[in-house]
Design an enzyme around this catalytic site. Sequence first.
Site, PDB file in Angstrom:
ATOM      1  N   GLN A   1       0.808  -1.067  -0.646  1.00  0.00           N
ATOM      2  CA  GLN A   1      -0.005   0.234  -0.062  1.00  0.00           C
ATOM      3  C   GLN A   1       0.911   0.981   0.238  1.00  0.00           C
ATOM      4  OE1 GLN A   1      -2.158  -1.002   4.016  1.00  0.00           O
ATOM      5  NE2 GLN A   1      -0.795   1.073   4.177  1.00  0.00           N
TER       6      GLN A   1
ATOM      7  N   CYS B   1      -5.411   0.654   3.691  1.00  0.00           N
ATOM      8  CA  CYS B   1      -5.388  -1.068   3.845  1.00  0.00           C
ATOM      9  C   CYS B   1      -7.203  -1.489   3.516  1.00  0.00           C
ATOM     10  CB  CYS B   1      -4.667  -1.556   5.425  1.00  0.00           C
ATOM     11  SG  CYS B   1      -6.060  -0.183   7.098  1.00  0.00           S
TER      12      CYS B   1
ATOM     13  N   HIS C   1      -6.720  -1.197  12.160  1.00  0.00           N
ATOM     14  CA  HIS C   1      -5.989  -1.449  10.371  1.00  0.00           C
ATOM     15  C   HIS C   1      -6.751  -2.288   9.808  1.00  0.00           C
ATOM     16  CE1 HIS C   1      -2.904  -3.225   7.668  1.00  0.00           C
ATOM     17  NE2 HIS C   1      -2.547  -3.969   8.347  1.00  0.00           N
TER      18      HIS C   1
END
Length: 459
Positions: free
Chosen positions: A264, A270, A406
């Site tokens: 990324q 994410c 995340h």
Amino acid sequence: MAPWPQLLLLLGLLPAAAPASSKPRAAGAQAWELASPELREPVRFALEMYNRGRAAGTRAALEAVRGRVRRAGRGSLYSLKATLVEPPCNDPTVCQLPVSKKTLLCSFEVLDELGKHMLLRRDCGPVDTKSTDDKNETFSSFLPLLNKDPLPQDFSVKMASIFKDFVTTYNRTYDSKEASWRMSVFASNMVRAQKIQALDRGTAQYGVTKFSDLTEEEFRTVYLNPLLKDAPGRSRRLAQPGTSAPPPQWDWRNKGAVTDVKDQGMCGSCWAFSVTGNVEGQWFLRRGTLLSLSEQELLDCDKTDKACLGGLPSNAYSAIRNLGGLETEDDYSYRGRLQTCSFSAEKAKVYINDSVELSKNEQKLAAWLAKNGPISVAINAFGMQFYRHGISHPLRPLCSPWLIDHAVLLVGYGNRSATPFWAIKNSWGTDWGEEGYYYLHRGSGACGVNIMASSAVID
């Protein structure tokens, strides 16, 4: 303990000092000369944002500034430490008593993507101007207080050697001031990684990674997704749980349902990688073809989420449905920054019909995964900045399931030496973790892995 700059110079990490310039300093130029010329635009932008909405005569002025920059791809993250002076307040209609000028110490984080600036952080407070003299400030003052125990006398020598290896391995380039700062951050991070290691209940090993020269705040700002803990996203129906027990182990990588690990970059995207990974697996199971799908399409065209500033998988599923599908990575390649949406329905190769929320019971999650494919989940990324390999199992108070930040992809599960794990595909490249994968303890709700599990539905 030897001074950081001297050690770095001896190890070849700093250039030799240039002779002092005899050129006289122009009046008012001191603030800029404390920083390199490339910091002028981000500093100007940070000051402009600080003064936004303030009337003339009440705006703060820049007195001194220093900064650091970290680059990746086409983006740059500027960390600035500035001394601002607000003018005195002598207006009787505003101030009951005359107030002298106020000096503030501010920390700014400015992201620059192709000349477009974005203020990620602003933190200002009163300061004693004597303590901000750049000539008197030592590098040790930058070290977070992560370990109050006395360090060995040869600690700085060993750390400088390890830091030199890190710089070589990850191809870092710094100027002299940046190198000294980054080494102090690196040393502090190694102490922190050791403490995480001592408290981990699994088999994970923590230490030097490609993120070891970042402060915790920099790492969270650039690579994580704070939106995950703040909002549940769009409501979805709950998937019907399976009735059969899951197999003892399962891995979709061995069955052709998982694309290569992606990266990324310096972008909190994410959420997009987690969702495309799930859709890739669903399409493979329903249509028999594995396609690498476009995360950039979601960054550009999902107007509910915030591109590199974070997003929610539930919103991304809705965006895919509303757009009419996803293009492939080849047709809509990843840039790691927000661009104008250029989605073409004619180029869409994959569609979804719906999305579902999955059970929070890990046994049922395993059964669903084995039958239906990889699962989009969100976790608390505690310790992942320094994760190298093994099964991570942090103490629950350190890795709260209510502070997830995340998004990742569950691709399988199993046991290593009787320790149950989830196999997790991450999006930080193959030079992190176990060739881009993270292994987390299974069955204990570790780091909230079971809190936000979801999947697309393809009929």
